[in-house]
Design an enzyme around this catalytic site. Sequence first.
Site, PDB file in Angstrom:
ATOM      1  N   SER A   1     -14.264  17.105   6.276  1.00  0.00           N
ATOM      2  CA  SER A   1     -12.869  17.505   6.524  1.00  0.00           C
ATOM      3  C   SER A   1     -12.863  18.974   6.906  1.00  0.00           C
ATOM      4  CB  SER A   1     -12.032  17.313   5.256  1.00  0.00           C
ATOM      5  OG  SER A   1     -10.750  17.898   5.403  1.00  0.00           O
TER       6      SER A   1
ATOM      7  N   TYR B   1     -11.152  17.941  -3.845  1.00  0.00           N
ATOM      8  CA  TYR B   1     -11.240  17.431  -2.469  1.00  0.00           C
ATOM      9  C   TYR B   1     -12.023  18.415  -1.599  1.00  0.00           C
ATOM     10  CZ  TYR B   1      -9.977  15.265   1.945  1.00  0.00           C
ATOM     11  OH  TYR B   1     -10.042  14.648   3.173  1.00  0.00           O
TER      12      TYR B   1
HETATM   13  P1  NAD Z   1      -6.894   6.303   3.980  1.00  0.00           P
HETATM   14  O1  NAD Z   1      -6.374   6.565   2.594  1.00  0.00           O
HETATM   15  O2  NAD Z   1      -5.931   5.953   5.052  1.00  0.00           O
HETATM   16  O3  NAD Z   1      -8.008   5.164   3.902  1.00  0.00           O
HETATM   17  C1  NAD Z   1      -9.052   5.266   2.972  1.00  0.00           C
HETATM   18  C2  NAD Z   1      -9.634   3.903   2.717  1.00  0.00           C
HETATM   19  O4  NAD Z   1     -10.669   4.079   1.734  1.00  0.00           O
HETATM   20  C3  NAD Z   1      -8.634   2.904   2.134  1.00  0.00           C
HETATM   21  O5  NAD Z   1      -8.710   1.658   2.780  1.00  0.00           O
HETATM   22  C4  NAD Z   1      -9.038   2.805   0.667  1.00  0.00           C
HETATM   23  O6  NAD Z   1      -8.768   1.526   0.094  1.00  0.00           O
HETATM   24  C5  NAD Z   1     -10.537   3.062   0.748  1.00  0.00           C
HETATM   25  N1  NAD Z   1     -11.108   3.520  -0.520  1.00  0.00           N
HETATM   26  C6  NAD Z   1     -10.584   4.412  -1.408  1.00  0.00           C
HETATM   27  N2  NAD Z   1     -11.375   4.526  -2.472  1.00  0.00           N
HETATM   28  C7  NAD Z   1     -12.447   3.711  -2.258  1.00  0.00           C
HETATM   29  C8  NAD Z   1     -13.594   3.387  -3.023  1.00  0.00           C
HETATM   30  N3  NAD Z   1     -13.819   3.915  -4.230  1.00  0.00           N
HETATM   31  N4  NAD Z   1     -14.499   2.516  -2.496  1.00  0.00           N
HETATM   32  C9  NAD Z   1     -14.270   1.942  -1.284  1.00  0.00           C
HETATM   33  N5  NAD Z   1     -13.178   2.189  -0.532  1.00  0.00           N
HETATM   34  C10 NAD Z   1     -12.268   3.065  -1.020  1.00  0.00           C
HETATM   35  O7  NAD Z   1      -7.738   7.619   4.339  1.00  0.00           O
HETATM   36  P2  NAD Z   1      -7.987   8.327   5.777  1.00  0.00           P
HETATM   37  O8  NAD Z   1      -6.940   9.343   5.975  1.00  0.00           O
HETATM   38  O9  NAD Z   1      -8.232   7.316   6.813  1.00  0.00           O
HETATM   39  O10 NAD Z   1      -9.340   9.123   5.454  1.00  0.00           O
HETATM   40  C11 NAD Z   1     -10.632   8.582   5.753  1.00  0.00           C
HETATM   41  C12 NAD Z   1     -11.664   9.663   5.537  1.00  0.00           C
HETATM   42  O11 NAD Z   1     -11.390  10.763   6.396  1.00  0.00           O
HETATM   43  C13 NAD Z   1     -11.662  10.225   4.113  1.00  0.00           C
HETATM   44  O12 NAD Z   1     -12.987  10.551   3.732  1.00  0.00           O
HETATM   45  C14 NAD Z   1     -10.827  11.477   4.242  1.00  0.00           C
HETATM   46  O13 NAD Z   1     -11.143  12.421   3.253  1.00  0.00           O
HETATM   47  C15 NAD Z   1     -11.234  11.947   5.637  1.00  0.00           C
HETATM   48  N6  NAD Z   1     -10.239  12.818   6.268  1.00  0.00           N
HETATM   49  C16 NAD Z   1      -9.015  12.341   6.632  1.00  0.00           C
HETATM   50  C17 NAD Z   1      -8.107  13.203   7.262  1.00  0.00           C
HETATM   51  C18 NAD Z   1      -6.761  12.746   7.744  1.00  0.00           C
HETATM   52  O14 NAD Z   1      -5.971  13.589   8.209  1.00  0.00           O
HETATM   53  N7  NAD Z   1      -6.409  11.454   7.689  1.00  0.00           N
HETATM   54  C19 NAD Z   1      -8.451  14.550   7.474  1.00  0.00           C
HETATM   55  C20 NAD Z   1      -9.705  14.992   7.079  1.00  0.00           C
HETATM   56  C21 NAD Z   1     -10.594  14.117   6.480  1.00  0.00           C
END
Ligand code: NAD
Length: 271
Positions: free
Chosen positions: A156, A169
């Site tokens: 991130s 985080y």
């Molecule tokens: P999201 O919450 O939309 O989806 C996350 C998915 O992970 C969900 O389907 C959830 O059920 C699953 N999950 C959660 N805990 C879990 C576990 N213990 N085991 C297996 N699955 C699990 O999240 P997102 O926004 O799509 O983020 C995806 C990745 O990208 C994450 O690592 C997040 O930190 C990173 N990220 C996202 C953003 C953003 O703006 N969306 C920005 C920077 C980084």
Amino acid sequence: MSVLDKPPIHEVSIVTDNRVVIVTGGAQGIGLGIVKAFSEGGNQVVIADIDEEAALEAVDSLKDSTVPPISIATDVAGETSVRRLVDDVANRFGRIDVIVNNAGISAPRERIEDFSITDWDRVLAVNLRGPFMLTKFAAPWLRKAAGGGCVINLASTRALMSEPNTFPYSASKGGIVALTHALAVSLGPDVRVNAISPGWIEVADWQKSANRQTPVHRPEDLSQHPVGRVGKPSDIASLCLYLSSPEASFITGQNFVVDGGMTVKMIYEPD
Ligand code: NAD
């Protein structure tokens, strides 16, 4: 051999099909975008998500892909669960070529004095220990993947900068960037390992139907990005396809910031 005898650059195509790919957290959000891209590209994808309802919906929505994905319910923080995932995928398909460590969670924002150690431990367990464990258990398969194995870790921009009260985080994502280069130098030359650091990727409309929402963005949300918009899952998925392709065979141990330029824009109010 002159450079003119070499194939023209435009004849080099990005080949990204026929692999077995595990995407953690692939049922929703960015992970679902990554699953969609690899499935449409002709790869056998395994969705490893803790939310079984969301995973079933994801599998159903992609059933007409070039290669439909399957789902194996997984908690990436649980050692037994991750071992079982790897064994199950290896037994079914006899190979694991690519893993995308995408599952991630955040914690409530509270002052450090009030911050729960339980929340700290859970975020680190999902976001940092999970990618370590999956890579560890899948390593024997990744090492013998045809054309080289590939690991992609979702970090991130918060690995590099913070808002107040986001301790575990930010720490977990900083850990992912460091884990990425540690893995790259440990698993090379058989396996390449890279990280992607997304900025603001809109995922409200990429959730399971019970939680799905239509995103709304203010003009200032858009204008804080030099590209004039927030991100979408396909912005991350297309880089995953590239990083897993033979054309990226000279790239390992890196962290790619994909944020529409948000983190290079200076916030400055002149007098
Ligand atoms: P999201 O919450 O939309 O989806 C996350 C998915 O992970 C969900 O389907 C959830 O059920 C699953 N999950 C959660 N805990 C879990 C576990 N213990 N085991 C297996 N699955 C699990 O999240 P997102 O926004 O799509 O983020 C995806 C990745 O990208 C994450 O690592 C997040 O930190 C990173 N990220 C996202 C953003 C953003 O703006 N969306 C920005 C920077 C980084």
